[in-house]
Design an enzyme around this catalytic site. Structure first.
Site, mmCIF file in Angstrom:
data_model
loop_
_atom_site.group_PDB
_atom_site.id
_atom_site.type_symbol
_atom_site.label_atom_id
_atom_site.label_comp_id
_atom_site.label_asym_id
_atom_site.label_seq_id
_atom_site.Cartn_x
_atom_site.Cartn_y
_atom_site.Cartn_z
ATOM 1 C CD GLU A 41 -12.113 -3.109 2.318
ATOM 2 O OE1 GLU A 41 -11.922 -4.279 2.644
ATOM 3 O OE2 GLU A 41 -12.253 -2.192 3.151
ATOM 4 C CE1 TYR A 78 -4.049 -5.750 10.436
ATOM 5 C CE2 TYR A 78 -3.984 -8.067 9.812
ATOM 6 C CZ TYR A 78 -4.616 -6.840 9.807
ATOM 7 O OH TYR A 78 -5.822 -6.703 9.172
ATOM 8 C CE1 TYR A 115 -7.550 -8.884 7.063
ATOM 9 C CE2 TYR A 115 -9.190 -8.319 5.420
ATOM 10 C CZ TYR A 115 -7.917 -8.182 5.929
ATOM 11 O OH TYR A 115 -7.011 -7.367 5.311
ATOM 12 C CG ASN A 123 -10.004 1.114 5.516
ATOM 13 O OD1 ASN A 123 -10.678 2.113 5.757
ATOM 14 N ND2 ASN A 123 -10.110 -0.014 6.203
ATOM 15 C CE1 TYR A 136 -4.368 -0.847 0.319
ATOM 16 C CE2 TYR A 136 -4.016 -1.479 2.598
ATOM 17 C CZ TYR A 136 -4.846 -1.398 1.495
ATOM 18 O OH TYR A 136 -6.126 -1.849 1.595
ATOM 19 C CD GLU A 155 -6.781 -5.797 2.173
ATOM 20 O OE1 GLU A 155 -7.353 -5.982 3.261
ATOM 21 O OE2 GLU A 155 -6.785 -4.704 1.588
ATOM 22 C CD GLU A 157 -6.875 -1.487 9.684
ATOM 23 O OE1 GLU A 157 -7.940 -1.329 9.039
ATOM 24 O OE2 GLU A 157 -6.020 -2.311 9.381
HETATM 25 C C1 GAL Z 1 -9.473 -4.416 4.690
HETATM 26 C C2 GAL Z 1 -8.916 -3.121 4.097
HETATM 27 C C3 GAL Z 1 -7.514 -2.869 4.617
HETATM 28 C C4 GAL Z 1 -7.481 -3.012 6.109
HETATM 29 C C5 GAL Z 1 -8.043 -4.356 6.514
HETATM 30 C C6 GAL Z 1 -8.093 -4.597 7.988
HETATM 31 O O1 GAL Z 1 -10.818 -4.539 4.523
HETATM 32 O O2 GAL Z 1 -8.880 -3.195 2.700
HETATM 33 O O3 GAL Z 1 -7.096 -1.604 4.216
HETATM 34 O O4 GAL Z 1 -8.248 -1.993 6.657
HETATM 35 O O5 GAL Z 1 -9.336 -4.482 6.066
HETATM 36 O O6 GAL Z 1 -6.855 -4.554 8.535
#
Ligand code: GAL
Length: 951
Positions: free
Chosen positions: A147, A320, A209, A87, A43, A253, A89
């Protein structure tokens, strides 16, 4: 396909902006490569580069050209993800501070917004374009938005614009958007599937996730089975969600950890386990079996949201729970990644697989995903529980039609799946000159050298393994080490080896119509000791960074955690071997390897100095007589925030005055009346933000926003009693310090990042809330220079508007000779502490040193205070003692000088109550190895007079 060859894109995410020491980018990239990834996803953070509209910086820690060069040098493909919105965070999700003053809706085709985005894109795209694979670089894919879940015509026009812009800027590689889940948003026009939203993009990608979370008590949960997001899910087609069946299935991701929140109990170690070993095997394996051949783990290395980078949802550490910890240590899950990535590298046929016929397990608790390569017919058998989060202990056989015949295997002892786990098996594959019919062991690596082959297979300790190889006649089998038995079936030509996975066995097979083969049969822990790099398989070190042959010499670089024996297989022509530049004496072994005659040295212990402190009080703005003549008058600026404010209030939002990050001060003057008994304030301050208030120099209190797990509360109201003296006629002065812990992200593309920060409204009230039309004349001061940075090297996220920050008290060269020995009592407001110390790390060692506060065994203190941590002038974190959970702040080398002088400055905010005082602070070593990469100090101003003065 890359250059006509199918390839599994096995990627992990890394954020260069979360590691402000560019030499260490190489360390992370090497560790990702060594952990089996062939690609890194990056990123880029627009706001990191742009303090002011039209002002951009791509030098020093912001040199993105350099990270792309390094990735290529380290042999990694790159997926670039340049926003404009990411995004991640990040404060404002990566938007620059100045963008919140735009009235037009972000992430639409609003002309002002698109013009702003183009400023950034023109610059970052030019850098990326140079590094595209077809321009001689290694960038293979590029993401144009993240997103974007609103799919209105305005958003479609915006997406079209982004696509056209990337193309106009010379990006010729495939372009994609990252869909927040399998929603079918922004799929290529070529998709004929119903109920999807089309975009101009070349590929459809999504993120996910799944798989449970950590409980508040820090225990992993296994909430759900691995989802079938491709072949084996509803619809059965490739391309995730069946949204785009004609393009490769692409997970931009996939959760490789999770972020952690202000006020949690400290979830990173739990996240590392929850999405750790076994999870990777089960979940990533299910993805691969489902045909998801472009797979990027978020994060590979999380790093540090230093300074004011973090969004309100996170604190400083962005560890993380990823395979590489924030301290740059390879977690146990990295070993598993190495084994999984090793298979992908060893069997190129895993790319482009399609479902094969049924492979049936004899236990109802076990399922087998069975895929084949359409060209070679090679097989992938992903064996896991049914459902895959099952945790039973099962013994079973598998029956399947494999390329070399129909088999029920193992033929001897059944296979075992014990607890949450999976096995990535291959069958019917050619490895070098060998034909692997099937194996119940997992293949980690292969090496072809000197006319023979070597294969490294591994399995769970204590389980038995069975490997079948195909020959035209009976080969000669010798067990050189450990235990194994063999049986040749002349009718089929199958050589069946049976062995326990216990330490290691080595079997040498010769004749039978094939080139000689050495089989290394290891248990899982033994397998994890091997590294496959360049022309070598190396056993021993904690990390093998590189193995490069030059002339007759094999140069190895890597790390040792302790004294370590070295063993290697490599072509005999590489007669000499060096380890980190020093030559290694070798002798041959009976199993065909060579071992170092003496072990590789481990690191010398590191000793760290104790810290002693001087201090000075840092909130002079609280005093009525403070000179604020140069501060801006807070009124008259246009209001672009989404936050409603009562009528008649001036625009108090800090951003309107060019102060976007960190703390901001207000001073308001009013004429006292006997009725005005209270001051009501409404403010915006991000996650666990706060304000402190003085009237006529007297502290009247503070207010802190509650942590609000897992989504922070980012604005709040507070009411303070005015001191009796402030009701007397005449002029009175209110001083307010607002701690801004970040702007919201814009996850839902609703301009949430434009929520106001700083004061939103202020009114003088009678008890009961009756407010008066008593005007308060406000002035405001944030970061020195506002958008005109005094310190461009450290950049927009480094400092806010604390007095000490404006005066350069955080800088290493600030002269603190007049400061007092550290105070043990404390006043309300900000007190600064400074310490100087020298480090003398042994040469050729890589350690990670951290700053630790108080009792690190507990996530929170009883004492209520917070500290910004400046190391050599760099704002490396925010500690909130009573909120937590982070108490240990790793400082990367380069920011910390490992061989020379250093300074730490702490800006400590307290309410002044007894006990709310800085706890003992110490330096701690988080890891220490011999090896590492060489790191230069990061250049930046060291003295206040080197800062660019305010105009
Ligand atoms: C994803 C987003 C990322 C980050 C991640 C959570 O949905 O694309 O930028 O925010 O969630 O860590």
């Amino acid at each position: 396909m890359i250059d006509g060859k199918r390839q599994v894109i096995w990627s992990a995410e890394f954020h260069p902006f979360r590691l402000p020491s560019p030499d260490l980018w190489r360390d992370v990239l090497q560790k990702l490569k060594a952990s089996g990834f062939n690609t890194v996803a990056l990123y880029f953070d627009w706001g990191y580069h742009s303090p002011k509209q039209d002002v951009y910086d791509f030098t020093g820690i912001r040199d993105m050209d350099r990270v792309l060069t390094m990735a290529q040098e380290e042999g990694l493909y790159v997926i670039t993800r340049a926003g404009p919105y990411v995004n991640a965070e990040l404060s404002r999700g990566g938007f620059p501070g100045w963008l919140v003053n735009q009235r037009g809706r972000a992430r639409t085709d609003d002309p002002a917004y698109m013009a702003a985005a183009d400023e950034w894109l023109t610059r970052i795209d030019a850098i990326i374009a140079r590094h595209q694979i077809n321009n001689g670089g290694s960038v293979i894919l590029h993401q144009i938005e993240n997103e974007l879940a609103l799919t209105t015509p305005a958003q479609r026009r915006y997406m079209n614009h982004l696509y056209a812009k990337a193309r106009a800027d010379g990006l010729t590689i495939p372009l994609f958007h990252n869909d927040q889940g399998r929603n079918g948003y922004w799929v290529p026009e070529s998709s004929k599937v119903a109920n999807v939203v089309h975009g101009p993009n070349d590929l459809y990608a999504f993120d996910g996730y799944p798989g449970g979370t950590c409980t508040v008590q820090g225990k992993p949960t296994r909430g759900s089975a691995a989802p079938d997001w491709g072949y084996y899910g509803p619809g059965g087609a490739k391309g995730g969600a069946s949204a785009s069946p004609d393009t490769p299935a692409f997970l931009a991701e996939f959760g490789g950890g999770w972020f952690d929140y202000w006020g949690s109990n400290g979830g990173y170690e739990c996240n590392a386990i929850q999405r750790g070993k076994r999870f990777q095997r089960v979940f990533y394996g299910t993805n691969l079996a489902n045909g998801i051949d472009i797979h990027s783990v978020y994060m590979g290395y999380g790093g540090t949201s230093w300074g004011w980078l973090p969004a309100p949802v996170v604190f400083t550490s962005y560890d993380y729970g990823s395979a590489i910890s924030e301290a740059r240590e390879l977690r146990p899950k990295a070993e598993e990644m190495k084994q999984l990535g090793g298979l992908i590298a060893t069997v190129p046929d895993l790319a482009g697989m399609v479902p094969a016929g049924a492979a049936v397990a004899s236990s109802p608790n076990v399922q087998v995903y069975h895929d084949r390569n359409p060209e070679s017919d090679a097989r992938f058998l992903m064996v896991t529980h049914k459902p895959s989060n099952g945790t039973t202990d099962d013994r079973f056989t598998i029956t399947a039609d494999l390329p070399d015949g129909r088999y029920t295997f193992p033929a001897t002892e059944p296979m075992r799946l014990n607890g949450f786990d999976a096995k990535w098996l291959v069958a019917g594959v050619n490895v070098g000159g060998q034909r692997l019919v099937y194996s119940t062991s997992e293949l980690q690596a292969a090496l072809a050298a000197d006319g023979g082959d070597l294969m490294l297979l591994y399995g769970r300790a204590g389980e038995s393994g069975e490997t079948v190889l195909r020959y035209t006649s009976a080969p000669q089998v010798r067990v050189l080490d450990g235990q194994a038995t063999s049986l040749f079936d002349a009718a089929k030509g199958d050589l069946r080896l049976t062995y326990p996975h216990a330490g290691r066995a080595v079997v040498r097979i010769e004749g039978g119509g094939r080139t000689p083969l050495t089989l290394v049969l290891a248990d899982e822990a033994e397998g994890a000791r091997y590294w496959r790099q360049g022309p070598a398989l190396v056993r021993g070190p904690a990390l093998l960074r590189s193995a490069v042959a030059k002339g007759g010499t094999l140069a190895l670089t890597g790390d040792t955690r302790e004294e370590t024996p070295l063993e290697l297989w490599t072509p005999a022509a590489l007669r000499s071997v060096t380890w980190n530049g020093a030559s290694v004496a070798l002798k041959p072994t009976a199993i065909g390897s060579r071992v170092a005659t003496r072990p590789l040295a481990g690191p010398a212990p590191v000793t760290l100095p104790a810290l002693t402190w001087r201090s000075a009080y840092g909130s002079p703005e609280a005093q009525p007589g403070f000179d604020d003549s140069r501060w801006q008058v807070a009124e008259g600026k246009p209001y672009a925030s989404i936050t409603a404010r009562p009528d008649g209030q001036p625009n108090l939002s800090m951003d309107a005055y060019g102060f976007h990050d960190g703390d901001v001060w207000y001073r308001g003057r009013f004429t006292g009346t006997p009725d005005a008994k209270q001051l009501a304030l409404f403010y915006g301050a991000g996650g666990s933000g706060m304000l402190q208030v003085w009237v006529d120099g007297q502290f009247v209190g503070q207010n802190e926003l509650p942590a609000g797990l897992p989504r922070p509360i980012t604005t709040g109201g507070a009411r303070f009693d005015l001191p009796a003296g402030a009701q007397a006629s005449g002029e009175h002065v209110i001083s307010v310090m607002v701690r801004n812990n970040g702007h919201n992200w814009d996850l839902d593309s609703d301009d949430f990042h434009k929520e106001a920060r700083g004061l939103i409204s202020a009114s003088l009230e009678a008890p009961g809330g009756r407010s008066f039309a008593i005007p308060i004349a406000w002035k405001i001061q944030g970061k020195a220079g506002g958008e005109d940075l005094p310190d461009p090297a450290r950049g927009p996220a480094n400092t806010g508007g604390q007095y000490g920050e404006r005066m350069g008290w955080h800088l290493p060269g600030f002269d603190d000779a007049k400061w007092q020995a550290a105070a043990t009592t404390v006043q309300p407001g900000t007190t600064w502490y400074r310490s100087r110390f020298t480090l003398a790390m042994p040469k050729g060692q890589d350690a990670t040193v951290a700053v630790a506060f108080g009792d690190t065994a507990s996530p929170r203190s009883v004492a209520k205070y917070r500290a910004s941590i400046f190391v050599n002038g760099w704002n490396m974190g925010q500690f909130i003692a009573h909120v937590g959970p982070q108490r240990v702040f790793p400082i990367p080398e380069g920011i910390l000088n490992h061989r020379g002088p250093n300074s730490i400055a702490l800006a400590v905010i307290s309410d002044g109550a007894p006990g709310d005082v800085l706890e003992p602070v110490k330096l701690v070593t988080l890891r220490n190895v011999r090896g590492g990469v060489s790191v230069s100090p990061v250049a930046a101003p060291t003295r206040p007079d080197q800062l660019i003065q305010e105009k």
